[in-house]
Write a protein that holds these residues in place. Sequence first.
Motif, mmCIF file in Angstrom:
data_model
loop_
_atom_site.group_PDB
_atom_site.id
_atom_site.type_symbol
_atom_site.label_atom_id
_atom_site.label_comp_id
_atom_site.label_asym_id
_atom_site.label_seq_id
_atom_site.Cartn_x
_atom_site.Cartn_y
_atom_site.Cartn_z
ATOM 1 N N VAL A 138 -7.060 8.628 -0.423
ATOM 2 C CA VAL A 138 -5.834 8.721 -1.215
ATOM 3 C C VAL A 138 -6.022 7.961 -2.523
ATOM 4 N N LYS A 139 -5.690 8.608 -3.620
ATOM 5 C CA LYS A 139 -5.746 7.961 -4.925
ATOM 6 C C LYS A 139 -4.333 7.592 -5.354
ATOM 7 N N ILE A 140 -4.154 6.342 -5.735
ATOM 8 C CA ILE A 140 -2.859 5.842 -6.198
ATOM 9 C C ILE A 140 -2.998 5.430 -7.661
ATOM 10 N N ILE A 141 -2.109 5.948 -8.498
ATOM 11 C CA ILE A 141 -2.067 5.561 -9.910
ATOM 12 C C ILE A 141 -0.678 5.006 -10.201
ATOM 13 N N LEU A 142 -0.629 3.785 -10.683
ATOM 14 C CA LEU A 142 0.621 3.123 -11.051
ATOM 15 C C LEU A 142 0.591 2.874 -12.546
ATOM 16 N N SER A 143 1.559 3.415 -13.266
ATOM 17 C CA SER A 143 1.507 3.320 -14.727
ATOM 18 C C SER A 143 2.839 2.866 -15.313
ATOM 19 N N VAL A 153 -7.715 4.449 -1.456
ATOM 20 C CA VAL A 153 -7.636 3.923 -0.099
ATOM 21 C C VAL A 153 -8.131 4.992 0.870
ATOM 22 N N LYS A 154 -9.038 4.605 1.760
ATOM 23 C CA LYS A 154 -9.554 5.517 2.773
ATOM 24 C C LYS A 154 -8.888 5.209 4.111
ATOM 25 N N ILE A 155 -8.352 6.254 4.757
ATOM 26 C CA ILE A 155 -7.692 6.100 6.048
ATOM 27 C C ILE A 155 -8.514 6.824 7.100
ATOM 28 N N THR A 156 -8.895 6.117 8.152
ATOM 29 C CA THR A 156 -9.672 6.690 9.247
ATOM 30 C C THR A 156 -8.870 6.590 10.531
ATOM 31 N N GLU A 157 -8.575 7.737 11.130
ATOM 32 C CA GLU A 157 -7.822 7.788 12.384
ATOM 33 C C GLU A 157 -8.743 8.284 13.490
ATOM 34 N N ARG A 158 -8.848 7.508 14.555
ATOM 35 C CA ARG A 158 -9.697 7.867 15.687
ATOM 36 C C ARG A 158 -8.837 8.129 16.919
ATOM 37 N N THR A 164 -5.050 6.070 20.087
ATOM 38 C CA THR A 164 -5.250 6.344 18.667
ATOM 39 C C THR A 164 -5.341 5.027 17.904
ATOM 40 N N SER A 165 -6.321 4.921 17.043
ATOM 41 C CA SER A 165 -6.450 3.744 16.179
ATOM 42 C C SER A 165 -6.551 4.209 14.731
ATOM 43 N N VAL A 166 -5.974 3.431 13.823
ATOM 44 C CA VAL A 166 -5.990 3.772 12.404
ATOM 45 C C VAL A 166 -6.516 2.582 11.612
ATOM 46 N N LYS A 167 -7.445 2.847 10.714
ATOM 47 C CA LYS A 167 -8.007 1.807 9.860
ATOM 48 C C LYS A 167 -7.852 2.210 8.399
ATOM 49 N N ARG A 168 -7.412 1.272 7.574
ATOM 50 C CA ARG A 168 -7.306 1.486 6.138
ATOM 51 C C ARG A 168 -8.253 0.542 5.417
ATOM 52 N N GLU A 169 -8.951 1.062 4.433
ATOM 53 C CA GLU A 169 -9.841 0.220 3.632
ATOM 54 C C GLU A 169 -9.746 0.624 2.166
ATOM 55 N N ILE A 170 -9.808 -0.358 1.295
ATOM 56 C CA ILE A 170 -9.743 -0.109 -0.139
ATOM 57 C C ILE A 170 -11.147 0.206 -0.646
ATOM 58 N N VAL A 171 -11.342 1.419 -1.134
ATOM 59 C CA VAL A 171 -12.638 1.837 -1.670
ATOM 60 C C VAL A 171 -12.850 1.208 -3.036
ATOM 61 N N ASN A 172 -11.846 1.276 -3.876
ATOM 62 C CA ASN A 172 -11.888 0.569 -5.162
ATOM 63 C C ASN A 172 -10.459 0.305 -5.611
ATOM 64 N N ALA A 181 -2.924 -2.555 -2.426
ATOM 65 C CA ALA A 181 -3.078 -1.098 -2.528
ATOM 66 C C ALA A 181 -2.902 -0.451 -1.148
ATOM 67 N N LYS A 182 -3.418 -1.087 -0.095
ATOM 68 C CA LYS A 182 -3.248 -0.558 1.267
ATOM 69 C C LYS A 182 -1.782 -0.563 1.671
ATOM 70 N N ILE A 183 -1.075 -1.615 1.338
ATOM 71 C CA ILE A 183 0.337 -1.735 1.705
ATOM 72 C C ILE A 183 1.161 -0.673 0.982
ATOM 73 N N ILE A 184 0.849 -0.437 -0.286
ATOM 74 C CA ILE A 184 1.557 0.587 -1.064
ATOM 75 C C ILE A 184 1.301 1.969 -0.478
ATOM 76 N N GLU A 185 0.052 2.260 -0.133
ATOM 77 C CA GLU A 185 -0.276 3.574 0.449
ATOM 78 C C GLU A 185 0.494 3.795 1.737
ATOM 79 N N TYR A 186 0.533 2.778 2.588
ATOM 80 C CA TYR A 186 1.231 2.898 3.871
ATOM 81 C C TYR A 186 2.724 3.128 3.651
#
Length: 266
Positions: A138-143, A153-158, A164-172, A181-186
């Motif tokens: 997911v790409k987030i742009i705040l302007s 933010v990359k979201i991985t759901e297993r 079910t487990s979900v992991k979020r990580e900030i790519v950049n 950024a993770k909190i905003i995406e969620y």
Amino acid sequence: MIFTVKDKKEENYRKLSGKSIKLLLVKRADHPFIGQWALPGGFVSVDESIDEAANRELKSETNVEDIYMEQLYTWGDVKRDPRWRVVSCSYMALVDGSLFDIKAGDDADYAGWFDVKFEVFEEKKTVLEKELVFEKSVKIILSSEEDTLEAVVKITERRRGRSTSVKREIVNSRGIAFDHAKIIEYAIERLRNKIEYTDIVFNLMPERFTLSELQQVYEIILGRELLAAAFRRKISDKVIETNEFSKNAGHRPSKLYRFNPGWKYM
């Protein structure tokens, strides 16, 4: 975090104003991440509950109080704050931004509204022997007029059986402090899901509104256009027609509506 919806500026006064969803951020005046933008927040005192702390910080950092607010999620990754071990409980608030005088708190230079753009640009499903793995980026742009912030933010759901487990990580991330950024995406994901089956969206609306304005708010949150006839059937129980009309210059007045608080019992 606080979301609102405001009109976009239109040079042609005959054109209906578009809407944009905005997020309130504060510019950090202290280390760490000095000069970067962050969600309003602070620490819980020993003599208050988490809800009380959230309301206190909301008031002290933004001058906002007595609005819709719900608890979202607890964030506890190690080293998410470079100073010490911090566990954060995030909240989402929805407000008509024109009703409040936003100001910054003691640890912020100032507060400002940012336009929010949210785009899923990569999705992948992998079938393994004992689990399914769903990945999306997911790409987030705040302007704002002053700055543009970006994050991926990359979201991985297993899914393994019924687990079910979900992991979020900030790519950049550029310009957004901590792991916000993770909190905003969620929060955006939660908002998108909840407007489909609750009346949460009306916390973003003024007391009187047109159905076109309400549809625009749904569309900018969901990120897609809606058929007007189908939309009006879907929300018909949630609104009450008034005898008032809009007074916008340059186009025909439209009927005004208000929220129906008893829609669940109809």
